[in-house]
Each structure stands twice: as C-alpha cells, then as structure tokens.
Enzyme design. Structure first.
Site, PDB file in Angstrom:
ATOM      1  N   SER A   1      54.568  43.412   1.521  1.00  0.00           N
ATOM      2  CA  SER A   1      54.013  43.758   0.098  1.00  0.00           C
ATOM      3  C   SER A   1      54.901  42.720  -0.818  1.00  0.00           C
ATOM      4  O   SER A   1      56.142  42.762  -0.846  1.00  0.00           O
ATOM      5  CB  SER A   1      54.174  45.161  -0.315  1.00  0.00           C
ATOM      6  OG  SER A   1      53.873  45.167  -1.604  1.00  0.00           O
TER       7      SER A   1
ATOM      8  N   HIS B   1      54.437  43.746  -4.073  1.00  0.00           N
ATOM      9  CA  HIS B   1      54.080  44.640  -5.376  1.00  0.00           C
ATOM     10  C   HIS B   1      52.924  44.166  -6.111  1.00  0.00           C
ATOM     11  O   HIS B   1      52.956  44.400  -7.311  1.00  0.00           O
ATOM     12  CB  HIS B   1      55.493  44.783  -6.165  1.00  0.00           C
ATOM     13  CG  HIS B   1      55.737  45.927  -6.676  1.00  0.00           C
ATOM     14  ND1 HIS B   1      56.587  47.085  -6.154  1.00  0.00           N
ATOM     15  CD2 HIS B   1      55.243  46.617  -7.723  1.00  0.00           C
ATOM     16  CE1 HIS B   1      56.791  48.058  -6.751  1.00  0.00           C
ATOM     17  NE2 HIS B   1      55.740  48.039  -7.869  1.00  0.00           N
TER      18      HIS B   1
ATOM     19  N   ARG C   1      40.257  44.269  -0.931  1.00  0.00           N
ATOM     20  CA  ARG C   1      39.264  44.500  -1.994  1.00  0.00           C
ATOM     21  C   ARG C   1      37.930  45.223  -1.395  1.00  0.00           C
ATOM     22  O   ARG C   1      37.065  45.438  -2.064  1.00  0.00           O
ATOM     23  CB  ARG C   1      39.073  43.523  -3.084  1.00  0.00           C
ATOM     24  CG  ARG C   1      40.124  42.927  -3.743  1.00  0.00           C
ATOM     25  CD  ARG C   1      40.425  43.994  -5.046  1.00  0.00           C
ATOM     26  NE  ARG C   1      41.684  43.751  -5.808  1.00  0.00           N
ATOM     27  CZ  ARG C   1      42.969  44.118  -5.535  1.00  0.00           C
ATOM     28  NH1 ARG C   1      43.097  44.906  -4.530  1.00  0.00           N
ATOM     29  NH2 ARG C   1      43.747  43.593  -6.271  1.00  0.00           N
TER      30      ARG C   1
ATOM     31  N   GLY D   1      48.073  44.515  -1.191  1.00  0.00           N
ATOM     32  CA  GLY D   1      48.335  43.026  -2.014  1.00  0.00           C
ATOM     33  C   GLY D   1      46.932  42.471  -1.963  1.00  0.00           C
ATOM     34  O   GLY D   1      46.446  41.799  -0.901  1.00  0.00           O
TER      35      GLY D   1
ATOM     36  N   SER E   1      53.890  58.108  -6.437  1.00  0.00           N
ATOM     37  CA  SER E   1      54.789  57.517  -6.912  1.00  0.00           C
ATOM     38  C   SER E   1      55.906  58.305  -7.635  1.00  0.00           C
ATOM     39  O   SER E   1      55.653  59.342  -8.195  1.00  0.00           O
ATOM     40  CB  SER E   1      54.307  56.541  -8.042  1.00  0.00           C
ATOM     41  OG  SER E   1      55.286  56.045  -8.726  1.00  0.00           O
TER      42      SER E   1
ATOM     43  N   TYR F   1      62.111  54.782  -5.724  1.00  0.00           N
ATOM     44  CA  TYR F   1      62.851  53.680  -5.821  1.00  0.00           C
ATOM     45  C   TYR F   1      64.252  53.967  -5.606  1.00  0.00           C
ATOM     46  O   TYR F   1      64.859  55.195  -6.013  1.00  0.00           O
ATOM     47  CB  TYR F   1      62.687  53.424  -7.365  1.00  0.00           C
ATOM     48  CG  TYR F   1      61.344  52.568  -7.671  1.00  0.00           C
ATOM     49  CD1 TYR F   1      61.059  51.552  -7.277  1.00  0.00           C
ATOM     50  CD2 TYR F   1      60.786  53.551  -8.708  1.00  0.00           C
ATOM     51  CE1 TYR F   1      59.794  51.211  -7.650  1.00  0.00           C
ATOM     52  CE2 TYR F   1      59.460  52.988  -9.092  1.00  0.00           C
ATOM     53  CZ  TYR F   1      58.778  51.763  -8.424  1.00  0.00           C
ATOM     54  OH  TYR F   1      57.707  51.271  -8.807  1.00  0.00           O
TER      55      TYR F   1
ATOM     56  N   ARG G   1      53.215  41.899  -8.859  1.00  0.00           N
ATOM     57  CA  ARG G   1      53.650  42.260 -10.211  1.00  0.00           C
ATOM     58  C   ARG G   1      55.044  42.232 -10.269  1.00  0.00           C
ATOM     59  O   ARG G   1      55.751  42.479 -11.562  1.00  0.00           O
ATOM     60  CB  ARG G   1      53.510  43.928 -10.202  1.00  0.00           C
ATOM     61  CG  ARG G   1      52.026  44.331 -10.522  1.00  0.00           C
ATOM     62  CD  ARG G   1      51.613  45.797 -10.181  1.00  0.00           C
ATOM     63  NE  ARG G   1      52.065  46.667 -11.078  1.00  0.00           N
ATOM     64  CZ  ARG G   1      51.565  46.923 -12.207  1.00  0.00           C
ATOM     65  NH1 ARG G   1      50.201  46.299 -12.494  1.00  0.00           N
ATOM     66  NH2 ARG G   1      51.772  47.686 -13.080  1.00  0.00           N
TER      67      ARG G   1
HETATM   68  C1  LIG Z   1      49.550  50.067 -12.015  1.00  0.00           C
HETATM   69  C2  LIG Z   1      50.667  49.911 -11.066  1.00  0.00           C
HETATM   70  C3  LIG Z   1      51.511  50.797 -10.583  1.00  0.00           C
HETATM   71  C4  LIG Z   1      52.416  50.645  -9.554  1.00  0.00           C
HETATM   72  N1  LIG Z   1      53.313  51.505  -9.423  1.00  0.00           N
HETATM   73  C5  LIG Z   1      54.253  51.650  -8.252  1.00  0.00           C
HETATM   74  C6  LIG Z   1      55.018  52.316  -8.090  1.00  0.00           C
HETATM   75  O1  LIG Z   1      55.297  53.219  -8.910  1.00  0.00           O
HETATM   76  N2  LIG Z   1      55.711  52.459  -6.827  1.00  0.00           N
HETATM   77  C7  LIG Z   1      55.569  51.363  -5.663  1.00  0.00           C
HETATM   78  O2  LIG Z   1      55.994  51.456  -4.913  1.00  0.00           O
HETATM   79  N3  LIG Z   1      54.585  50.485  -6.022  1.00  0.00           N
HETATM   80  C8  LIG Z   1      53.996  50.712  -7.391  1.00  0.00           C
HETATM   81  N4  LIG Z   1      52.753  49.685  -7.517  1.00  0.00           N
HETATM   82  C9  LIG Z   1      52.672  48.648  -6.473  1.00  0.00           C
HETATM   83  C10 LIG Z   1      51.364  49.457  -5.539  1.00  0.00           C
HETATM   84  O3  LIG Z   1      52.184  50.489  -4.621  1.00  0.00           O
HETATM   85  C11 LIG Z   1      51.120  48.254  -4.192  1.00  0.00           C
HETATM   86  O4  LIG Z   1      52.229  47.584  -3.552  1.00  0.00           O
HETATM   87  C12 LIG Z   1      50.158  47.038  -4.926  1.00  0.00           C
HETATM   88  O5  LIG Z   1      49.402  47.793  -6.128  1.00  0.00           O
HETATM   89  C13 LIG Z   1      49.253  46.584  -3.797  1.00  0.00           C
HETATM   90  O6  LIG Z   1      48.463  45.620  -4.653  1.00  0.00           O
HETATM   91  P1  LIG Z   1      46.829  45.698  -5.088  1.00  0.00           P
HETATM   92  O7  LIG Z   1      47.202  46.334  -6.275  1.00  0.00           O
HETATM   93  O8  LIG Z   1      46.361  44.437  -5.163  1.00  0.00           O
HETATM   94  O9  LIG Z   1      46.238  46.504  -3.994  1.00  0.00           O
HETATM   95  C14 LIG Z   1      52.159  49.693  -8.458  1.00  0.00           C
HETATM   96  C15 LIG Z   1      50.869  49.094  -8.632  1.00  0.00           C
HETATM   97  C16 LIG Z   1      50.072  49.114  -9.663  1.00  0.00           C
HETATM   98  C17 LIG Z   1      49.110  48.054 -10.107  1.00  0.00           C
END
Ligand SMILES: Cc1cc2nc3c(=O)[nH]c(=O)nc-3n(C[C@H](O)[C@H](O)[C@H](O)COP(=O)(O)O)c2cc1C
Ligand SMILES: Cc1cc2nc3c(=O)[nH]c(=O)nc-3n(C[C@H](O)[C@H](O)[C@H](O)COP(=O)(O)O)c2cc1C
Ligand SMILES: Cc1cc2nc3c(=O)[nH]c(=O)nc-3n(C[C@H](O)[C@H](O)[C@H](O)COP(=O)(O)O)c2cc1C
Ligand SMILES: Cc1cc2nc3c(=O)[nH]c(=O)nc-3n(C[C@H](O)[C@H](O)[C@H](O)COP(=O)(O)O)c2cc1C
Lengths: 385, 385, 385, 385
Positions: free
Chosen positions: A280, A282, A317, A314, A111, A134, A285
């Site tokens: 995705s 995210h 599991r 996403g 990241s 980003y 989030r």
């Molecule tokens: C704690 C955390 C930090 C994340 N940070 C980033 C990031 O820095 N850049 C990014 O593109 N996605 C980030 N994501 C999203 C993940 O890359 C991914 O899309 C997402 O976690 C997928 O869903 P899942 O957690 O249900 O597997 C983050 C997700 C989490 C949980």
C-alpha cells in the site's frame, strides 16, 4: 453524467453521488491525495494496464469466489480498508459499513480514527471485524486500545506503518482545514450551507462526531478538529522494526503490516513475525511520487508470498481489478475510497450493492479466463503486453 | 459536430446520427461495453497503431477488392457481424441490413436474438446469409434452430463461444435495464418521450419487437425484456469443446467459432473441425481488460491461418482498418457497431452508403501500397514502427 | 484564443484567422486530411519528439540561414509547397504568395490546379518559381503544360507521385463537396453567407476562380467543381517508373519527385535520374495510416542523401521544426498548410510575416546549438532520447 | 479552481492568483515559454516520471533539510532563481522576495534586469544575496556591475550563458510587446484597464519601474520597453569560453554558470574554473525542443558532480520535485516561475508560505524514503520504472 433518475453502477457513479451529498471539504478529504495526486492517479491507471487472458469452452459451471483471509472465510477476497472519519460520510457510517460487509461476507477494518467506537461497531456486526492501529507516542494507550479491540472480538490487527507524518493533502489546505480564523470558518459554513441534507442527516442526527476510540484518551476534545490536532501530536517518526517486535509481543491475534511498498521491507515484515502485509501507499495520500501498488506487487509477492499473506490496496475500482490483483500475486485486496463513496452516496445499501456488483464482475472474469477457484488465479490468466 | 445540414461520411458520423435518433437506453445498449470499456477503447486504438507502407509508381489499374469468404464470393472482405436486437435500431432492422449487405456484396449474419425471424430475413435477402447461435441449455431447441436456419438457406453457422455469462455493461444498469419498478419505468418513459420519431417509426410501426427466432420457444413473452430474461436463463457455462464436437455433427454446413482470443483456443478450434474462427472479444462487451483483437491477431493467424479461415472483429472503423486487419493476417473482418449505427442513423441507405465508402477506402489503401489483389495484402504492406 | 486585438505569431495563429475568414467548406478543404487524420496528426507530433542539443559559449556571430536548393540560392531552406486552389484562399492567392516568397528569398511552387495561370504568376514574380505536375491521362496535355511552364521561366519541375487516386477526405464529404442537389447547395450557401467578407473580396473581386493552367484543356468548365470533375477523370493509376523515364526525357530542367515515403522508392527515383525527392505523404491527405515523414526521413536520407537532393514536407510548423528536419538529413523543407493559412488569414503580408518569424526561429536554433552554416546542421545537433 | 474564498496550497494555486492580478501581457511574459512551449512542458512532466522509493519503520526523528550551497548555509537546498522584471509582479518585487527568501533561509538571486537596484535589495536583505549577469557587449559596464555587486555584499555570481539571443516567446508577440503603434497601445491599455488593482498598487505606487541596475548605463530610458530595447542591442553572440576566463579573472567571488545542458559544456565549465553550474534551459524560454533538465541532469551530475556544485532548474513545482532533483544528483535547485507567481499572487507572504510548504513536503519525502540528511539523498531513494 447526471444520475438524477439513473442508477449507480460503478464505484465512480457512487463517487458522483458522494460529491453531490457531502460538503466540499469532506468530499475532498475523502477523495484527494498528496501533493499533485500523481501516485493516486497511477494507482488506478496501472491496474488498467494488466491484460486478462480470455479463454473459452472451459467448463466454468461451479465458480467459487470464496476464499480465506487471515483465517477468516470470505465470500470474495475483498476487505473494506480502514478509513478514518468514515462515520462522517453517512450517519454512524462505520455501523452501516460493517453491516454491508457482513452481508457481503467480507471483512471490515475499523480505523483508529473512526467515528464509531469499537463497542458500537461490535454491537452492529454479525461477524468479527478487524482493527487498525497507528503507532502513537503514548504506548500505554496502544496497550489499552489493543485490549479493547480484543474485547470487541477483533482477532486481526492491521498496523499501519506508512504514516510517521501526515501527508501533504493540498485539497484540505485549500478548504482551510488547517487554517483557523474567520475566513476559514466562513468557507466551511458556505460549504455546509450548500449541503443541508448532510447537515441534517449526519451532523445533527449522527452525533457524536468524535473519534470514538480515542474519546477517553482525549477527554477535552469536542470536535474532529480537536481530535485531529491531538492525533497529529501523536505521530511518531521514531518507530522502527524494534517497536513492531514489541507490538508483536503485545497482540495475541493476527498481525498485518499495512503500508509496505518495498521488497526489503516486506522481507523484514516476515522476519518480525507478521502474518500478513498490505502492499500500500495509503491510496496516494502520503508520499506523492511513489510507485503504484500494481507495479510493486509482483516483486513483493514473489519475494514473500510463500511465507505470508499478501494483500494489496490502492486504485482498485472493479471486480476486474480484484482479479488483476490476484493474478499478480495478491491473496486479496483492500478497498478504501470505493466503499466510502458508496457509503456517502447511498449508505449501507450503496455499499452492499457495489460489493454485489464487484463479486459478479469477479465471477465473470473467472468465467472468461477459465478458472473456477480463487486459488487458481495467477499469471497464467494474464496476457503479456 | 452537428450534422443538421451536413452529410455523414464515417461510421462515427452515423454514430452521431444514431445517438440523435435512438432512445438513450437503446443507444447505450448498442454503443457501450463491459466494465470500464477499456477493451472497447483499445480495440479501436490498436488498429490506429498499425502503419501502412506507402509505395508509388506501381501500376494499380486493375484493383480488385473481391474475395471468397466461407466459400462465398464477396465484393470486399467485410461481414456484417451478428448484432442482437438490431431490429430495434430501425424498423424491421435486419431486413434493411441484409438488403444493404446484398447490395454491397458482403455477407450478413443474423443473430440468434435478432428481431426479424429467419424466414423474414430470407424473404428479403437475394443472397444466402449466415446464422449465429449461442450455446443454450435447451439442446433440442438448438437442433430445431439449426434445422430452421438450414431451411432458410443459411450454409454458414457462426457459433459464439465468448458468452457463457452476460457481460457487466454498466450503461445498461444506469439506464435501469436490469431494474424493475416505477422509477425504472419513469426513466425509460422519459427517454422514449425524448425520441418520438423512433417511437412512431420503430416501436409502433415496426412490430412485433420480439426475438423472432425464439418466439415459439418462449411462447408467453410479449416484449424484449421477457425474452432477455429467458435468454439469460439459458446461458450455459458448462459448455466445453466436447459440445462443439456434438454441434459439428449436427450442422452440415460451414462452422465458424466466434470469440477466440487465444492461440491455444484457436488450435483447439482447428482440431474440432471448425472451418473458420473469428478473433473477437465481443467488441469489448464481455470481459473488460482483455487484449485488443488487433494485438492478438498476428500470433493467431501465424498459428492457424494456414489451416482455417481467420476473421477478426472489434474496433474496425474504416476501409483503412480493414486493410490493416488483412495485413496482420486476417482473411476478412466482421463489423458490429458501425453497421448498426448506420442502420439506426439512416436505415438501409445508411448501411449501403457506409459500405461503399469503406470499399473505396480499401481500394485507395491497395492503390497506395501497390497491391491489386486482396490475397496479396500482407506484412510487406506495413511499415515497422 | 481570440485574436480580435492581438497579433498572430505562429502558423497556428494564422490558422485561427483563416478559420474566421474562409467559408467552412474551403477551410475544411485546406485544413483536413484523409480518413481519420491520423497521419496528419503524427506528421506534426513526430517533429515534436526530435530533441535539439543545446550548446553554449560557441561564437555564433555570423549565422547564415542561406542555402542552395535545386541550384537556386535561398535565404533559408524552406519552399512553399504546391497547394491546389490556393487562389481561393485570398484574392489571386498565388500572386500574393509568390510575392511573399520572393520577398523572403524562398522558392514558390505553383500547383497544376492553382487558380492563377503560369503567366499571371510569372508576371508577379521577381524570381523564377517552380511548377508542380500530376500525371494525367492526357499525355499531350502534359507536354503542352511542360512547354508553358518552361516558357514561364520555371526550371524546376515538382512531379507528384502519390496521387494515383484522390484521398478520402471526409470533411469534404460532410460539407457536401461531392454531393449535388438542393441540400448540398443550401449547405454551401449557408456557409458562404456566414463569410460575406470572403465572398466580396475573393469570390466577386478575385475572378476568374478557375484552374488557370487547365482552362484551355477544359473549355466548357465554368467553376472549380467542373474542373475538379475533369481532374478526377484524369487521375492515372497506371503510371509506373517507365512513365517517369518518359517525363525525364521531356523536361530539360530539374526534376523532383514528390510523394516518396519508402527507401526503395527513393532508390528508384535516383535510378531514374531525378535531381531530387520530396519525402512526403501529401500532408496526410492521401492514405491515412502511413508513417509520419519525420519517422521515415532518416532512413531515406541515409540511403540516397549523397546522390540526390532530399526535401521533406508534412507537419512542419515552426523554424525549430525546419531545424529538426535538417538535423535528420533533409536539405530543405516544403510547407503547405502554414503558408495557405497565413495567406487566407492575412494575405501576402501574413505569409511574409510568418516566414520572417520562422527565419528568426531557425537562426535562434542555430545559435543555441552552436552552428553557423546550414550545411553544418546534422545529427550531432540532436540529443538522443 | 476558483480560489475566491479558498486558500492557495501549491505553486499552481499561486499561478491562478497571479493570473487574476496581473495584466495579461505581464502574466504571459512570466508564464510563457519559447515557440510551442514543448520544453517548458516536458520540464514539468519529466520530474513527474521520477519514482520515489517508499521505506518504512526507519527512525526518522531528526530530519534536517539544511545544507550548504556555494559556501552559504541554507535551511533547504532551494534558491530563488533570477527573474527579470520581478519588480513588476508586485510592488518593489525583489525587495519582497529577498525578505521572504531570508525568512525561509534560502538564497535569493537578483537578475541583471531586475527592477530594484542592488542597493535597494541590499538594504532590505538580512543575508548576502547572489547576483546574476548576462554577457553584454559593453565590457566596461560588466566591470562596473561586478564592482557594484561586490559592494552590495554579493559573493556569488550567477553568469547566464544560454541567452546569446532572446528566445521566440510567441505570447509576447501576441500581446504586441514587440509591436508599436496605436493598435498595440490599445491592446495594452485594455489589458491594464482589466487589472486596476495592479495599476494602483504596482504601476503607480511601485515606481520607478526601470531596470534598477542599468539606469545609469541607459540614461535616457524612461520605461521598461526602452530598457528592453537597449538590453536586446547588448546581446552578444560572440561570447566564448575565453570570455568566461576573462570574467573569472574579474570576479573574486564564487562563479556559477547558468544554462548548461550538455555534458561537454559542463566539463568545460569545470575546466574554466567555475565553482558551480546550473543545469538549465532557461525554463523553456530560449530554444524550444531541447531536452528537459530532469532528463539531462543524471549524466551531467555523473560527469562533473564530484568536481563542482551542480544545481538544476526548470519545472520544479513542489518539495517532492526538489527531492527528485537531489536524488538524480543535484546539490540544490533553483526555482523561477513558482516564486514569481507567489509574489504576484500574494506578495512576500505568498513566497514565504509557499517555501514553508515545500520544506514540509521535502521533509515528508525524506521521512518516507527513510533518510535524515540532504547529503544522503541519492539514486537509492528512487524506484526503477
Ligand atoms: C478518507 C480516507 C481515510 C483513510 N484513513 C485511514 C486510516 O485511518 N488508517 C489507515 O491505515 N488507512 C487509511 N486510509 C487508507 C486506506 O486504508 C487505503 O489504504 C486506501 O484508501 C486504499 O486506496 P483506495 O482508496 O484507492 O482504495 C484512508 C484512506 C482514505 C481515502
Ligand atoms: C449491440 C450489439 C449486439 C451484439 N449481439 C451479438 C449477438 O447477438 N451475437 C454475437 O455473436 N455477437 C454479438 N455482438 C458482437 C458483435 O457480433 C461483434 O463481435 C462486435 O460488435 C465487434 O465489435 P465492433 O462493434 O467494435 O465492430 C453484438 C454487438 C453489439 C454492439
Ligand atoms: C489544400 C492543399 C492542397 C494541396 N494541393 C496540392 C497539389 O495541388 N499538388 C501537390 O503536389 N500537393 C498538394 N498538396 C500537398 C502539399 O504540397 C504538401 O505536400 C503538404 O501540404 C505538406 O504538408 P503540410 O500541409 O502539413 O505542410 C496540397 C495540400 C493542401 C493542404
Ligand atoms: C519571467 C522570467 C524572467 C527570467 N529572467 C531571467 C533573468 O533575468 N536571468 C536569468 O538568468 N534567468 C532568467 N529566467 C530564468 C530563470 O532564472 C530560471 O532559469 C527558470 O525560470 C527556471 O524554470 P522554472 O520557471 O520552470 O522554475 C527568467 C525566467 C522567467 C520565468
């Protein structure tokens, strides 16, 4: 479930371990989603609705879970998604994670806001890893980050497009992450005191806990909060497809756009020359209330799957979920929280163990649906509901 | 529910008793399913969606729950499914179970990996029982097992086709069943210490706790773990319909294929000369995410019900569920966990009592839907939803 | 919810009170249903799916909840359903209940297996009440019961047709109701000891606790268990429509058939000359797995509503539910558990209070859907889903 | 969730705080709904079913959440709904609320049965507020209230049409609100004793706790109960559309009819000259069992949205929900319990903080669906399910 003596088996078991090891604010940061966490919940639930089609008495002796993603051979179609601050989940977390990924034969994505810098990860890795970026306001910084990534051996760039603004993650608010003052400090201190193991192992012996790739760009910053403030100031909501064209011209390697949830945007991604997309939201989030990725994947794969690599993330599991995603049209999946839970709960070994279990589960799903190659997995391996 | 003074009434009550009597790892082995146990759950839930059609003022004086399954008269269309290691649920468990089955007038199926050998079960049984076999790599051993089964009076062979590889049962992993070492031993010991009654009654007075039918094939094995290792080495994922043809030629009795969940596979089973099939997903213990048997039964029964005997198992938990399965096209059902729970919870008497209750419940269902013969139960006895 | 100081408002609140006052086996007898209690649950849930249509600015000044049921004026279209053993829920329970019914202006139905005999209820009642009968083997006894009912002023006979055999109520089994012996007696004693108030008030001061209407027919019986045994021996599964014709000829008053859940049976009821039917599955106490009454009512009302009175019961828990039943085509409802809970929880006053609340709720529903007469309630007052 | 040290983030967090601060009967009055609270529950749940459509790489730099409602500029399309007795949730509650509303740039509606009178609110407000009225029997009083409201600067009248009778709110019954006598007084006292902070802050220092706008009309009344009795005597179920015409002629300002849930009634509202309607079921506090407002909004907006302003309320709990309502056709939303919870939990500051969070959430939703103006939000920003 108390796992005191027992053994973790699933990503959810590692989540239980992570909850026991991390200070509350950190666990919540990792675990939580936006607003009411509805999208986060349907992300998981909707995979559960996909019904596999059991077939028997097919010769399934030579099952191969291997595939090629973004030109890279993988032992299974799983990628460790970019997770910011992963280096706070365990000591030098990204280093441990990339080693587990290499051991399992799957790509690791670093990241932008990882703790360990590109060079540290490169030193630990035995295989090329991917870099995530980003769009930030300072375009010169983008150029220098791209150069550093290239120098660190990264050949695939994951460019995240669903973060023009940070999401409303209420758990963070509750933990005072966005508040200052004494009360917030007291809250944080009480949560840290409750996890002395983490303080000793990660906070004291895992320094520096800064955003490794940005430390030169933000010279005065001494702690993650300061970095976070800087990063938030850098969110750029003016970005459009034109900026992606510019980015495309800057990056000689493979480009994947992460955060696509709509067929029209997927088509635009192809248009602009992306080698791949990650379907995705995210991990639920960013904007709560959007559809699960499982529900959007089939239409997107149908529209652009022939022209570009389609990954999805996403709520995945288990190895069975990986199979489901492939059957719905993805060429591979990314996983976020699962690997970070395993890392927080049991370090590199936890990630390795979890990935091995998923591979076995994927193999079993292939066995009992009667396919031997990843490329053969498709809609024919599903039962209509 | 505490059953301290109360009486068990349902299979779920016996499950409660079983949980109180068995060491945790054994209860979990019996109770659990694969991955997230989704298929195990829908197996149960989907029967609950089938709505019976209440009719009144029909003369239902001479209700007969009897039927013929695989050429054998039964007092009700229920078969005790093969359950491996049943002999660990209660002292010489298969002996107790076959006696209860005989008393209730229903067939009993002995598992390949039962504790009591064919001869011991034969000695206890007053009626012919059925024998279940997996395809194992050592074909000579298959031939000798078939011969032994025939000699023990078995005339129906249940050949299980949904186990080319063992399922991912995470509860077993959590209990350390697949781990070695001190920690795993400590965990197991602590679970055994918590159930002294079982240790005394079954582990000490119920020996030998080996796989009775395989003890000659695995001479050095001293405990179930060693047998399990051997069995796992014998799983054969190369088996195809051609092997079933070979098997067909080796077995002079009736052949039922267990583990069919797809119409095309059901058709192939008829083609290969099987006298029956068991629509089954192994109680959700193999590939999680496949459909419930209730949801797949109607199409399969429509396709092959006229040419072959169709049984079904998975999630059947009452006499009402038995009726539902018949109404959806099955000629009979198998039950797995229910009888093993009753055996673990209250021995032979528990199994007898549970079967008597189910028969009365089936009779009541026939009474209030207005049918007097098993053969008359069909879609007309259901309400559309 | 603890109601220690608070006031009961809903039938569920009275259920909470009843649970606190009755010995467990009696509460469970009242509260429970057959097998897995699925039908009992959908009975309640399916009313909740019916959406009322809110209308505003309609003049609703002269709302009248009154109607005529079976030729009898009622202040609202609610009937207290026959509940066996109601006299054990409170001291001389049927007497208290009939007084509450009279006070609220609604009919009361005395069960064949009530505790108080016809004469005792008659003496307490200020209005004619209805009598409920099962078909029992001893037809001479039927004739004498009909004669007694007529003599006691009953002009409406509710004949229950869904009880050719008793249902499988597992809670009763768990409480040892069908077991004898010391253990069962100990269990019962422990439950009685936990409710000294009930023992003093009902068991000691409310005698005789026999089946009042059957005491002459079963001369030797000294307790409910003995009566129950006799009654069960009298269940008659040979009854057909021909017997109803015979009954019709024996009874000069109005005849309602209770326990109809199928359109064809409803048509037959009209054919045989019944003045009314009660769409019922016996509150989910007979055959579990049959449809909810809410789901069956519309088709039945459409088929026979023009020729006969259609009542419905099962799961109705508020004045809003009463409105829903009317909107789906019923002319009135019966309620079983709600009044028995209120009786057990707070005696006659409890039943009165609950009925007054329901009437106000029905009035409010009429107000906000814009109708002023019971006869005007129909499908137009519902929103499609 | 214990919020002892943590920070409230959502309206649900403020609800938790409110529960901790208010005496039980007051919290229940605020929190509860009619009958079984089914409509209250679906009000919330049905917004959760609306899926937003995520779009990326749209330039969303100049997002503006501002709009015009009833001729008044608002910084976001949210109105604080009329909440009776709000002045009991916090000291001089309506004053605190109107200040928070002004600070956030959204309209505040004063209830007929507010605690603070029109003049007190006017003195505190920096912007014109709206006034809400019920139809009461005493038409002269209506005229004088209209005159007072006009004098206090109100230019928009919210006339509530779904309260011809008070709803059946069982929580209030349980708390003895409608009972007199010693037991009820004891219950109330015990609840007050449990919340000394509220007694000191609101009951003692926040007097007078009377219905400010009605104190002249009900001269003898000394406490809310007395006022409530008077108000209930004034409910007028004879009101029809003709009365609205009369009202229309009496009020020179804007008229909004609140409590419309049916397309036909919405059309009648336009006919009678209302400048707006509020699609509402009174937050599920009137007739339980009616549809959620989310489910009725689209048809009503399609029917009258071009001719009149359509607001909606009921179950809106976040800025994402505000977006959903707009996408389904509303021009703005009202919120009831959320602001009252925030007021009870943390006073004016709580309301301000909650509104700021919602605005940010709305902005984020606009960002990630790719729209920059409120007027551009529509069905195109939703994903089909
Ligand atoms: C704690 C955390 C930090 C994340 N940070 C980033 C990031 O820095 N850049 C990014 O593109 N996605 C980030 N994501 C999203 C993940 O890359 C991914 O899309 C997402 O976690 C997928 O869903 P899942 O957690 O249900 O597997 C983050 C997700 C989490 C949980
Ligand atoms: C503990 C256990 C052991 C089992 N062992 C066998 C076996 O040895 N051979 C086999 O064909 N099926 C085996 N099964 C599957 C059962 O025969 C049957 O298909 C399944 O239990 C039916 O589902 P139910 O448990 O929900 O009734 C086993 C099931 C359980 C629960
Ligand atoms: C404890 C109990 C006893 C009952 N006894 C009788 C009875 O003697 N005769 C009869 O026709 N129905 C009997 N019923 C059924 C009721 O008349 C009625 O159909 C049912 O209770 C309606 O469902 P509800 O309880 O959900 O309102 C009984 C029900 C209960 C709960
Ligand atoms: C405690 C309380 C008091 C209310 N008082 C009034 C009132 O005086 N006048 C009115 O028109 N609506 C009143 N309402 C209804 C609200 O204006 C609004 O329609 C409703 O609260 C919206 O649903 P929500 O609470 O889910 O947001 C009241 C609601 C609550 C919760």
């Amino acid at each position: 479930m108390s796992l005191s003596l027992g053994y973790p088996a699933t990503s959810d078991d590692y989540r239980t371990l992570a909850r026991a090891r991390l200070p509350r604010f950190l666990f919540d940061f990792l675990d939580g989603g936006a607003t009411d966490e509805q999208t986060m919940a349907v992300n998981v639930a909707d995979w559960g609705r996909v019904r596999l089609r059991q077939r028997v008495l097919v010769n399934v002796d030579n099952i191969d879970t291997g595939t090629v993603l973004a030109g890279q051979s993988c032992r299974m179609p799983v990628v460790l998604a970019p997770v910011g601050l992963a280096g706070m989940m365990a000591r030098r977390g990204e280093v441990q994670a990339v080693r587990a990924a290499n051991g399992a034969g799957v790509p690791f994505v670093l990241s932008t806001v990882g703790i360990c810098p590109l060079q540290e990860v490169q030193a630990a890795a035995s295989e090329p890893f991917w870099f995530q970026l980003y769009m930030i306001r300072d375009r010169a910084l983008i150029q220098s980050l791209l150069a550093e990534a290239w120098a660190a051996g990264c050949r695939t760039l994951v460019f995240t497009v669903d973060l023009p603004l940070p999401g409303m993650r209420h758990r963070d608010t509750r933990n005072g992450l966005s508040s200052g003052g004494l009360r917030s400090a007291a809250l944080k201190a009480s949560q840290l005191l409750a996890r002395p193991g983490w303080v000793w192992d990660v906070a004291l012996r895992g320094t520096p806990l800064t955003f490794g790739n940005l430390s030169e760009a933000v010279p005065g910053a001494r702690n993650p909060d300061a970095f976070k403030a800087w990063v938030e100031s850098q969110f750029d909501p003016t970005v459009t497809w034109a900026d992606i064209e510019w980015l495309r011209s800057q990056w000689p390697g493979r480009l994947m756009l992460k955060g696509i949830l709509d067929v029209e945007d997927a088509r635009a991604a192809v248009q602009v020359g992306a080698e791949g997309i990650v379907v995705s939201n995210h991990g639920g989030r960013q904007l709560d209330g959007v559809a699960s990725t499982a529900s959007r994947l089939p239409a997107i794969a149908a529209a652009v799957g022939a022209q570009t690599t389609v990954l999805v993330d996403g709520g995945i599991r288990s190895g069975v979920d990986v199979f489901r995603a492939l059957a719905l049209g993805a060429q591979g999946v990314m996983i976020g929280r699962p690997w970070a839970w395993a890392l927080a709960g049991a370090g590199q070994q936890g990630v390795s163990h979890m990935l091995a279990g998923w591979q076995q589960e994927l193999r079993l799903a292939m066995t009992l649906t009667g396919v031997t190659r990843i490329a053969d997995i498709g809609i024919a391996q599903l039962d209509s509901l």
